[in-house]
Design a protein around this motif. Structure first.
Motif, PDB file in Angstrom:
ATOM      1  N   ILE A  47       0.720  -1.237   0.045  1.00 37.52           N
ATOM      2  CA  ILE A  47       0.059   0.008   0.162  1.00 37.52           C
ATOM      3  C   ILE A  47       0.886   1.312   0.072  1.00 37.52           C
ATOM      4  O   ILE A  47       0.801   2.299  -0.616  1.00 37.52           O
ATOM      5  CB  ILE A  47      -0.942  -0.008   1.194  1.00 37.52           C
ATOM      6  N   ALA A  48       1.915   1.337   0.902  1.00 36.64           N
ATOM      7  CA  ALA A  48       2.823   2.435   0.899  1.00 36.64           C
ATOM      8  C   ALA A  48       3.379   2.586  -0.534  1.00 36.64           C
ATOM      9  O   ALA A  48       3.510   3.751  -0.987  1.00 36.64           O
ATOM     10  CB  ALA A  48       3.968   2.000   1.976  1.00 36.64           C
ATOM     11  N   ARG A  49       3.790   1.739  -1.143  1.00 34.78           N
ATOM     12  CA  ARG A  49       4.476   1.693  -2.567  1.00 34.78           C
ATOM     13  C   ARG A  49       3.125   2.380  -3.598  1.00 34.78           C
ATOM     14  O   ARG A  49       3.771   3.167  -4.428  1.00 34.78           O
ATOM     15  CB  ARG A  49       4.674   0.401  -2.889  1.00 34.78           C
ATOM     16  N   ALA A  50       2.083   1.749  -3.235  1.00 40.63           N
ATOM     17  CA  ALA A  50       1.004   2.184  -4.425  1.00 40.63           C
ATOM     18  C   ALA A  50       0.869   3.927  -4.218  1.00 40.63           C
ATOM     19  O   ALA A  50       0.563   4.344  -5.001  1.00 40.63           O
ATOM     20  CB  ALA A  50      -0.033   1.507  -4.084  1.00 40.63           C
ATOM     21  N   PHE A  51       0.964   4.194  -2.969  1.00 38.28           N
ATOM     22  CA  PHE A  51       0.930   5.709  -2.660  1.00 38.28           C
ATOM     23  C   PHE A  51       1.879   6.565  -2.691  1.00 38.28           C
ATOM     24  O   PHE A  51       2.158   7.799  -2.691  1.00 38.28           O
ATOM     25  CB  PHE A  51       0.135   5.977  -1.353  1.00 38.28           C
TER      26      PHE A  51
END
Length: 278
Positions: free
Chosen positions: A270-274
């Motif tokens: 999720i962090a990477r996606a954002f």
């Protein structure tokens, strides 16, 4: 579904407006509700009834429901769509803003359910459709209060489903993925205001850019609001609707991954996606 009466909150734009139109086209008598009736002139022209309603105001909500019941005899379907996304680090967001988020997304939803349920119980039928989010099943960076509100919607919906089954009333949760609408731009503005300076500034700008991108027509990871509206109409007209509908690009896969992956692994995804560095 012929002749059934549906009330859609948050009906002035986005998912709410399109849902009102599609329910009308499907044969429902539709009341679209929002704080500003002037923003719903197009719906009036299309044959949808419009009602001024602030879900955070008890008198306003009661007046709207009583008016619809007096005019149409009852409300068969309630679509609890009114809501917004408050983003910002938990450390930064004033509790007055947190309260406002919960007042609209959670307590407003509960207020509307309380007002329509006596009539539904008396008739022995009805459908309450609560608009949650895939964000009611997992969180994204700097979205603590928004996600807290949607987790609460999921829990309230589960409780209501159990409570209302003996009365013939269905409770449905709609879990959209990312949707192309002004919602993303509003949430981006919120996160920049709350956390755009200070220790969370780098995260805030990365999250804001992702939220802003989701509102653009060319954002491929998002779905059009019409997709969600079709799912709502399907649930409203079903004899035995499912308890949950994960709708839109990415919703069902993301929810599934959140359930099977270890928390820290999913956090990294999720962090990477954002675009948030860890």
């Amino acid at each position: 579904m012929g002749g059934d009466v549906a009330l859609v909150t948050g009906g002035s734009s986005g998912i709410g407006e399109i849902t009102a139109r599609q329910l009308h086209d499907a044969g429902f008598t539709v009341y679209a509700a929002a704080r500003r009736a002037d923003k719903m002139a197009g719906l009036e022209e299309a044959g949808v009834h419009t009602v001024t309603l602030d879900v955070t105001d008890e008198a306003s909500a009661r007046r709207a429901v009583e008016g619809i019941v007096a005019e149409s005899g009852g409300i068969d379907v309630l679509v609890n769509n009114a809501g917004y996304g408050s983003y910002g680090a938990v450390e930064d967001v004033p509790l007055t803003e947190a309260q406002a988020q919960l007042d609209v997304n959670v307590l407003g939803l509960a207020r509307m359910a309380q007002l329509v349920l006596p009539g539904m119980r008396a008739r022995g039928s009805g459908t309450i459709i609560n608009i949650s989010s895939m964000g009611g099943r997992f969180v994204t960076p700097l979205g603590g209060w928004y996600h807290a509100s949607k987790y609460a919607v999921e829990a309230l919906s589960d409780a209501m489903r159990l409570e209302l089954a003996p009365f013939g009333i269905d409770v449905v949760v709609i879990e959209p993925g990312s949707i192309r609408s002004a919602w993303g731009s509003i949430a981006a503005e919120k996160v920049r205001h709350a956390s755009g300076s200070g220790p969370y500034a780098r995260q805030a700008e990365a999250v804001a850019k992702t939220l802003d991108a989701s509102a653009r027509p060319d954002f491929r990871a998002a779905s059009d609001p019409e997709v969600v509206a079709r799912g709502i109409v399907r649930a409203a007209g079903a004899r035995r609707p499912r308890s949950r509908y994960a709708i839109g690009r990415g919703s069902a896969p993301a929810i599934a991954l959140s359930r099977v992956l270890p928390d820290r692994v999913f956090d990294r995804l999720i962090a990477r996606a954002f675009g948030v560095r860890r």
